[in-house]
Motif scaffolding. Structure first.
Motif, short mmCIF file in Angstrom:
data_model
loop_
_atom_site.label_atom_id
_atom_site.label_comp_id
_atom_site.label_asym_id
_atom_site.label_seq_id
_atom_site.Cartn_x
_atom_site.Cartn_y
_atom_site.Cartn_z
N ALA A 136 0.85 -1.20 0.00
CA ALA A 136 0.00 0.00 0.00
C ALA A 136 0.88 1.25 0.00
N THR A 137 0.28 2.36 -0.42
CA THR A 137 1.03 3.60 -0.58
C THR A 137 1.85 3.94 0.65
N GLN A 138 3.08 4.35 0.41
CA GLN A 138 3.93 4.75 1.53
C GLN A 138 4.45 6.16 1.37
N TYR A 140 3.38 10.12 0.36
CA TYR A 140 2.29 11.08 0.13
C TYR A 140 2.86 12.47 -0.09
N THR A 234 5.92 5.09 6.42
CA THR A 234 5.07 5.97 5.60
C THR A 234 5.69 7.36 5.63
N LYS A 260 4.58 4.96 -6.68
CA LYS A 260 3.16 5.32 -6.83
C LYS A 260 2.71 6.29 -5.72
N PRO A 261 3.33 7.45 -5.67
CA PRO A 261 2.96 8.40 -4.61
C PRO A 261 1.51 8.87 -4.75
N VAL A 262 0.92 9.20 -3.61
CA VAL A 262 -0.46 9.69 -3.62
C VAL A 262 -0.45 11.18 -3.27
#
Ligand SMILES: C[S@@+](CC[C@H](N)C(=O)[O-])C[C@H]1O[C@@H](n2cnc3c(N)ncnc32)[C@H](O)[C@@H]1O
Length: 391
Positions: A136-138, A140, A234, A260-262
């Motif tokens: 999962a995204t880490q 941001y 994170t 895959k940054p959010v």
């Protein structure tokens, strides 16, 4: 999303399997077949949104069930499924197939096992790929809004709280101290965007020196982010306003594309300044467009002069550029009576301020020295627009 290995439920409990399927809100996929099973072994499984209750037998059954279940359960489901098939084939291998007349047990056993072994191979491959998928995204990139802390979104606060490592400016760290307590907050990395994508060696003189300095700092920052992500931490990069409107961190999205940054959108100073002006920026008698722009950096073709030919509303992010210079350029295409507003410290309850004038008067009203870093210039007829004619 629960997987029950075959031993978890027995043939005596089909009702339990069905109940689990129902309770899990599963779309029921029930199949019963013993065509290919040497000695039918009842199995009951609920995987993801699909429930399989019955005896799994033919290669088609196996394939359909595996595919649907894995699809329904995502990466974790595929991984669990891989393990399940490994277990299934082990049991299958230990089940002596019934001998048929004139055929050796070995050939019969092998030919019967072959499809299942192939499926197991495929399932294990799927599981390996699933496990290799990034977690999962880490990372941001978070817009924390302009002005006071209460202009940050709930999402921004949530990400801030869940992050282990945070990059921020001094101002942001202070503003959100309450949410950042006990976290590792690094403030030394700021303004790393200049010369990104350029080889410092291709530059000369002072510019080259500056590019080398920033390049070294940027590499340090990149290494820290990657190390933290490798350690399953994170990471959140906090930025003022909205990070994708003249945001100094936007380059990170390219640099860390593989992670895959959010992006967490933020309220921009543009939104806060609109509110301070109490006008619809897209509403005026003859124009409806809003142009967000800034100073004319070298190499930019969309200069203020060219953008202003339609006299649309224009909002200028000033970034320490000369106030007089902006006004001089605006005067080329907008008439001197065009309304102008300068919005300082938008979004701060205690210091927000608006100065209103026209292109003809504003330079007498505002001096460069009185302007903070945080101010926007608005120009356009929307500033004098009234919905009710004559008011
Ligand atoms: C690097 S840009 C960042 C903009 C930011 N990403 C945003 O969405 O507001 C900085 C410029 O935004 C404007 N700005 C930022 N915060 C502001 C505020 N609170 N009030 C007015 N203008 C602001 C100023 O023109 C400043 O020079």
């Amino acid at each position: 999303m629960t997987f029950f290995p075959p031993t978890a439920l027995t043939a005596a409990q089909p009702a339990v399997g069905q109940r689990l399927a129902n309770e899990s809100g599963a779309v029921g996929l029930c199949h019963r077949s013993d065509r290919m099973t040497p000695r039918p072994t009842p199995t009951h499984a609920v995987t993801g949104r699909f429930a399989d209750v019955g005896v799994w037998g033919s290669p088609f059954d196996l394939f359909a069930t595996a595919t649907l279940s894995a699809w329904a359960s995502g990466a974790c489901g595929r991984a669990r499924l891989g393990l399940f098939w490994a277990y299934y084939v082990c049991r299958f291998r230990n089940t002596p197939p019934r001998l048929q007349k004139g055929r050796s047990m070995n050939i019969l056993g092998f030919s019967r096992r072959l499809p299942s072994l192939a499926f197991v191979g495929l399932a294990l491959l799927g599981a390996t790929i699933a496990l290799a998928e990034p977690a999962a995204t880490q990372l941001y990139l978070v817009g924390v809004g302009p002005g006071d802390a209460d202009l940050a979104t709930l999402r921004a606060i949530r990400v801030m709280k869940q992050a282990d490592l945070i990059f921020a400016s001094d101002g942001i760290r202070e503003k959100f101290a309450e949410h950042l307590q006990g976290k590792e907050v690094l403030v030394g990395y700021w303004r790393l965007f200049p010369f990104y994508g350029k080889d410092p060696a291709s530059l000369e003189g002072d510019e080259r020196q500056e590019a080398e300095r920033i390049d070294a700092k940027r590499k340090e920052f990149i290494a820290r982010v990657r190390k933290a992500v490798d350690e399953k931490k994170t990471v959140a990069i906090l930025d003022h306003g909205d990070p994708l409107i003249y945001g100094p961190w936007a380059w990170c999205l390219e640099e860390f594309e593989d992670l895959k940054p959010v992006v967490v959108p933020g309220v921009s100073s543009f939104n806060a300044a609109n509110a301070a002006l109490r006008r619809g920026v897209t509403t005026s008698d003859h124009t409806k467009a809003v142009i967000l722009s800034s100073t004319d950096w070298p190499g930019m073709t969309d200069t203020i002069e060219k953008l202003s030919v339609h006299r649309s509303t224009m909002v200028l992010f000033t970034m320490r550029a000369e106030f007089q210079d902006f006004i001089k350029k605006l005067r080329i295409n907008y008439p001197p009576e065009t309304p102008v507003a300068v919005v300082k410290h938008a979004g701060y309850a205690d210091k927000e301020g608006v100065i209103r004038g026209t292109l003809g008067t504003i330079t007498d009203q505002v001096s460069q020295g009185s302007l903070p870093f945080e101010y926007l210039i608005y120009v356009g007829d929307f500033l004098k627009h009234r919905h009710k004619a004559g008011k």
